[in-house]
Design an enzyme around this catalytic site. Structure first.
Site, short mmCIF file in Angstrom:
data_model
loop_
_atom_site.label_atom_id
_atom_site.label_comp_id
_atom_site.label_asym_id
_atom_site.label_seq_id
_atom_site.Cartn_x
_atom_site.Cartn_y
_atom_site.Cartn_z
N ALA A 15 0.60 -1.33 0.05
CA ALA A 15 0.12 0.08 -0.09
C ALA A 15 0.81 1.40 -0.06
CB ALA A 15 -0.85 0.06 1.23
N TYR A 44 6.22 -11.36 3.16
CA TYR A 44 5.86 -12.73 3.59
C TYR A 44 4.78 -13.28 2.75
CZ TYR A 44 9.32 -11.62 6.91
OH TYR A 44 10.59 -11.27 7.49
N ALA A 45 4.10 -12.25 1.97
CA ALA A 45 2.76 -13.04 1.08
C ALA A 45 3.24 -14.13 0.24
CB ALA A 45 2.12 -11.97 0.43
N GLN A 46 2.52 -15.29 0.38
CA GLN A 46 2.98 -16.24 -0.36
C GLN A 46 2.00 -16.75 -1.63
OE1 GLN A 46 3.05 -20.07 2.05
NE2 GLN A 46 4.94 -19.01 3.26
N GLY A 47 0.74 -16.95 -1.26
CA GLY A 47 -0.18 -17.55 -2.16
C GLY A 47 -0.32 -16.54 -3.39
N GLU A 113 -7.43 -20.79 -4.27
CA GLU A 113 -7.17 -20.92 -2.98
C GLU A 113 -8.93 -20.95 -2.16
OE1 GLU A 113 -4.82 -17.80 -0.98
OE2 GLU A 113 -3.33 -18.07 -2.63
N ASP A 220 0.04 -0.40 14.96
CA ASP A 220 0.39 1.22 15.40
C ASP A 220 -0.62 1.97 14.47
OD1 ASP A 220 2.40 -0.01 16.50
OD2 ASP A 220 3.82 0.57 15.01
N HIS A 241 -5.33 -17.95 10.06
CA HIS A 241 -4.99 -18.79 8.76
C HIS A 241 -5.08 -20.27 9.29
CE1 HIS A 241 -3.17 -20.54 5.28
NE2 HIS A 241 -3.20 -19.41 4.81
N ARG A 288 -11.60 -19.71 4.88
CA ARG A 288 -10.87 -19.93 6.10
C ARG A 288 -11.31 -19.73 7.42
NH1 ARG A 288 -5.70 -15.95 4.31
NH2 ARG A 288 -5.47 -17.12 2.60
N HIS A 349 -3.62 -14.06 11.55
CA HIS A 349 -2.92 -14.09 10.30
C HIS A 349 -3.23 -12.33 9.70
CE1 HIS A 349 -1.37 -15.10 6.15
NE2 HIS A 349 -2.68 -14.77 5.77
N GLU A 373 -3.91 -3.11 4.96
CA GLU A 373 -4.43 -3.93 6.07
C GLU A 373 -4.93 -2.98 7.08
OE1 GLU A 373 -2.41 -7.36 6.94
OE2 GLU A 373 -3.48 -7.76 8.83
N ARG A 384 -12.29 -12.08 5.34
CA ARG A 384 -11.28 -11.81 3.98
C ARG A 384 -11.38 -13.17 3.19
NH1 ARG A 384 -5.70 -11.78 2.28
NH2 ARG A 384 -5.55 -12.93 4.34
N LEU A 390 -3.83 -8.18 -0.94
CA LEU A 390 -2.86 -7.61 -1.88
C LEU A 390 -3.63 -6.66 -3.14
CD1 LEU A 390 -0.08 -10.18 -2.18
CD2 LEU A 390 -0.04 -8.30 -0.73
P1 FAD Z 1 2.60 -4.16 5.44
O1 FAD Z 1 3.12 -4.71 4.05
O2 FAD Z 1 2.52 -4.99 6.47
O3 FAD Z 1 3.67 -2.86 5.64
C1 FAD Z 1 3.30 -2.21 6.85
C2 FAD Z 1 4.47 -1.14 6.92
O4 FAD Z 1 4.23 -0.27 8.03
C3 FAD Z 1 5.88 -1.52 7.09
O5 FAD Z 1 6.83 -1.03 6.54
C4 FAD Z 1 6.10 -1.23 8.66
O6 FAD Z 1 7.41 -0.96 9.09
C5 FAD Z 1 5.45 -0.15 8.61
N1 FAD Z 1 5.01 0.62 10.00
C6 FAD Z 1 4.07 0.04 10.77
N2 FAD Z 1 3.99 0.61 11.99
C7 FAD Z 1 4.81 1.62 11.72
C8 FAD Z 1 5.27 2.75 12.54
N3 FAD Z 1 4.53 2.91 13.60
N4 FAD Z 1 6.09 3.73 12.14
C9 FAD Z 1 6.63 3.49 10.72
N5 FAD Z 1 6.29 2.47 10.03
C10 FAD Z 1 5.40 1.62 10.52
N6 FAD Z 1 -2.51 -11.30 1.35
C11 FAD Z 1 -2.56 -11.86 0.10
O7 FAD Z 1 -3.43 -11.15 -0.56
N7 FAD Z 1 -2.11 -12.91 -0.58
C12 FAD Z 1 -1.10 -13.61 0.07
O8 FAD Z 1 -0.64 -14.33 -0.56
C13 FAD Z 1 -0.88 -13.36 1.51
N8 FAD Z 1 -0.11 -14.14 1.95
C14 FAD Z 1 0.37 -13.68 3.51
C15 FAD Z 1 1.41 -14.66 3.85
C16 FAD Z 1 1.77 -14.01 5.25
C17 FAD Z 1 2.71 -14.97 5.96
C18 FAD Z 1 1.16 -12.74 5.60
C19 FAD Z 1 1.74 -12.43 7.08
C20 FAD Z 1 0.20 -12.06 5.19
C21 FAD Z 1 -0.21 -12.49 3.83
N9 FAD Z 1 -1.42 -11.97 3.34
C22 FAD Z 1 -1.59 -12.18 1.92
C23 FAD Z 1 -1.75 -10.72 3.83
C24 FAD Z 1 -1.09 -9.43 3.00
O9 FAD Z 1 0.48 -9.81 2.89
C25 FAD Z 1 -1.03 -8.20 3.97
O10 FAD Z 1 -2.46 -7.89 4.12
C26 FAD Z 1 -0.42 -6.91 3.12
O11 FAD Z 1 0.66 -7.27 2.44
C27 FAD Z 1 -0.51 -5.69 3.91
O12 FAD Z 1 0.17 -4.75 3.22
P2 FAD Z 1 0.21 -3.43 3.86
O13 FAD Z 1 1.11 -2.35 2.78
O14 FAD Z 1 -0.98 -2.77 4.37
O15 FAD Z 1 1.15 -3.44 5.15
C1 SIN Z 2 -1.82 -17.89 1.83
O1 SIN Z 2 -0.92 -18.04 0.92
O2 SIN Z 2 -2.35 -18.89 2.22
C2 SIN Z 2 -2.10 -16.59 2.26
C3 SIN Z 2 -3.16 -15.98 1.48
C4 SIN Z 2 -3.64 -15.05 2.06
O3 SIN Z 2 -3.65 -14.51 3.50
O4 SIN Z 2 -4.38 -14.18 1.44
#
Ligand code: FAD
Ligand code: SIN
Length: 522
Positions: A15, A44-47, A113, A220, A241, A288, A349, A373, A384, A390
């Site tokens: 984002a 860490y997103a896998q799928g 999935e 945060d 998850h 899920r 998760h 998120e 979800r 993503l």
């Molecule tokens: P993030 O990618 O979590 O980034 C958050 C950022 O905010 C980081 O840079 C962090 O340092 C920063 N931050 C936080 N607090 C502060 C602060 N106080 N000050 C400064 N910086 C801060 N979703 C899918 O759609 N497909 C998938 O396959 C999938 N697989 C997943 C696998 C795993 C293991 C996990 C954990 C999640 C998965 N998800 C998946 C969910 C998805 O990855 C996340 O919901 C999504 O990446 C969130 O993106 P984001 O940009 O909102 O936040």
């Molecule tokens: C996964 O690969 O199972 C995670 C996918 C997701 O959280 O959307």
């Protein structure tokens, strides 16, 4: 130190980075991240990322699957918007350099999935997030208008409150003027004034004991926005998850992607018996909430610590080439997944709720956007659909960027904001108190606010949280700030919101299941 910028982006996941790349040609961008650029949930997103690509799939099927998973609480308009913008956002990711796996005929190799009626998940092996982050962070680092501040911890959003004007939730005139951030290496608190601020701080899985989320996920953004009096909603819907690797002592837990079940993996109890058909005709590929609850119920009934994900009937070479990282991870703890089943357990998760936004990612505070998120856009409802997050992150970052670009020239940078006030806070905090309280918080949430809840468990949680809150606020008021203390304070706030919203919901819906109200109310 004081910084001035047009766009302040807090968070370097999908984002934050995609928003930054889109607005950077229209003004100066400061992007904060609390550790290093790549350390994000996105990495860490896998799928993969869900989007409709080819027949027999179509937009209507993706809409239907999302609404079904969301169990009646999605905003249908938002769902239709996100699903139909999906293919355009995928094209953009590819233009930025992200590679998704293709078949020999050049078409995308689409995964399936849980909860999806079609194959529609674009992916890069089993490490899609790392590939997206590689591409976007390279671009962001090269952009002359983007200043990346790593190891900068955003502490609080700046509003009229910091000029001495009282603010209350629901006041439509609250404005965001930027944020205070701790420069960790210099141990100094900077004032960052910005015309527009985007919160893209990701999730809050680290408030639970067993989670797939990296340690940055302490909620945060939700806590900061709530303190600034933004509306926050639907936080009771915490997604567990179903399949994280059972490997006691490892934290965070290693995810075993749902795509492995889409590839044919089957959930079994330890005696080798399939059980998912008892709970849902879609079996191991039910959505899920259903699969996680089914596993939870099997574990409790049988008194066991894990169930099995059996892939031994699948083509070994196919498994190794599609899931190379999972294969290696399992091998590293002595499990050859082509020959023996993988022990798995559910893990916290994803948080479906968060900062309420409109269709452009605008929060209820002026000039404050939220995407990814941390936000609650109406896409996920009560649960979800896999790989929709993503897609949501990139779509709402895009819409927020387009909206902010049209407004930026009419927004003035605020003057006269006082520096961070740390008067009377001289004693260094006691680390042991912070570590112990963090552990207690994680125990409370895991024991009483997990997959299955009850009125008594939620009451106990709120009582215990109140004590932790009081102790932590007292510590905060007399200590010099540190990341760990601020994270604890934020995590308690998010935990409180989850329990508060869970107690308000007198029914079971989607991810929120309460033994005292086992049915949906409508
Ligand atoms: P993030 O990618 O979590 O980034 C958050 C950022 O905010 C980081 O840079 C962090 O340092 C920063 N931050 C936080 N607090 C502060 C602060 N106080 N000050 C400064 N910086 C801060 N979703 C899918 O759609 N497909 C998938 O396959 C999938 N697989 C997943 C696998 C795993 C293991 C996990 C954990 C999640 C998965 N998800 C998946 C969910 C998805 O990855 C996340 O919901 C999504 O990446 C969130 O993106 P984001 O940009 O909102 O936040
Ligand atoms: C996964 O690969 O199972 C995670 C996918 C997701 O959280 O959307």
């Amino acid at each position: 130190m004081e910084h001035k910028t047009d766009f302040l982006v807090i968070g370097s996941g999908l984002a934050g980075l995609s928003f930054a790349l889109k607005v950077a040609d229209h003004g100066k961008v400061i992007l904060l991240t609390k550790t290093v650029l790549e350390e994000t949930n996105t990495w860490y997103a896998q799928g993969g990322i869900a989007s409709v690509m080819y027949a027999p799939d179509n937009l209507e099927k993706h809409v239907r699957d999302t609404l079904t998973a969301g169990d009646g609480l999605c905003d249908e308009k938002t769902v239709r918007m996100v699903v139909s913008e999906g293919p355009k956002q995928i094209e953009e990711l590819i233009r930025w350099g992200a590679n998704f796996d293709r078949l020999t005929d050049g078409k995308f190799d689409l995964n399936r999935e849980g909860g999806h009626s079609e194959h529609r998940i674009l992916h890069h092996k089993d490490n899609t997030g790392a590939e997206i982050m590689r591409a976007l962070s390279e671009k962001a680092r090269l952009h002359p208008n983007i200043e990346i501040l790593e190891n900068h911890f955003a502490m609080d959003l700046i509003t009229q409150h910091h000029q001495g004007t009282p603010i209350f939730r629901g006041n439509p005139e609250i404005e965001c003027y930027g944020a205070y951030a701790l420069n960790i290496s210099k141990n100094q608190i900077d004032t960052i004034l910005s015309k527009v601020t985007l919160l893209a701080t990701g999730g809050s899985g680290f408030i639970y004991q067993v989670t797939t989320n990296p340690p940055i996920a302490t909620g945060d953004g939700i806590a900061m926005a709530y303190r600034a009096k933004a509306f926050v909603e639907h936080t009771e819907f915490v997604q567990f998850h179903p399949t994280s690797l059972y490997h006691p002592g490892e934290r965070p837990s290693y995810l075993i992607t749902e795509a492995l079940r889409g590839f044919g993996g089957i959930l079994k109890t330890q005696d080798g018996v399939e059980f998912m058909q008892k709970y849902d005709p879609r079996g191991s590929l039910a959505s899920r909430d259903i699969v996680a609850r089914a596993i939870d119920s099997e574990l409790k009934n049988r008194g066991e610590d894990y169930v099995l994900l059996d892939c031994t009937h699948l083509n070994p070479e196919g498994l190794k080439s599609h899931f190379p990282n999972i294969y290696q991870k399992c091998l590293s703890i002595g499990i050859d997944m082509t020959n023996e089943p993988i022990p798995v357990v559910p893990a916290a998760h994803y948080i479906c709720g968060g900062i309420r936004t409109d269709e452009n990612g605008q929060s209820t505070i002026l000039n404050l956007y939220a995407a990814g998120e941390v936000a609650c856009t109406g896409l996920h409802g009560a649960n979800r659909l896999a790989s929709n997050s993503l897609l949501e992150a990139v779509t709402f970052a895009h819409r927020a960027a387009m909206d902010a670009i049209t407004k930026i020239s009419s927004i003035r940078l605020q003057e006269g904001i006082p520096p961070w006030n740390d008067e009377g806070t001289s004693s260094p905090e006691e680390m042991v108190l912070i570590t112990q309280s963090t552990r207690e918080l994680q125990q409370i949430m895991s024991n009483y606010v997990g997959i299955v809840r009850s009125n008594a468990r939620l009451k106990r949680a709120i009582d215990r949280l109140y004590i932790l809150h009081r102790e932590t606020e007292e510590l905060y008021s007399r200590s010099t700030v540190s990341v760990k203390l601020c994270e604890l304070r934020n995590a308690i706030k998010v935990a409180y919101l989850i329990v508060k919203h869970a107690r308000q919901r007198k029914e079971s819906q989607g991810l929120h299941y309460n033994l005292d109200y086992p049915k949906k109310d409508h």
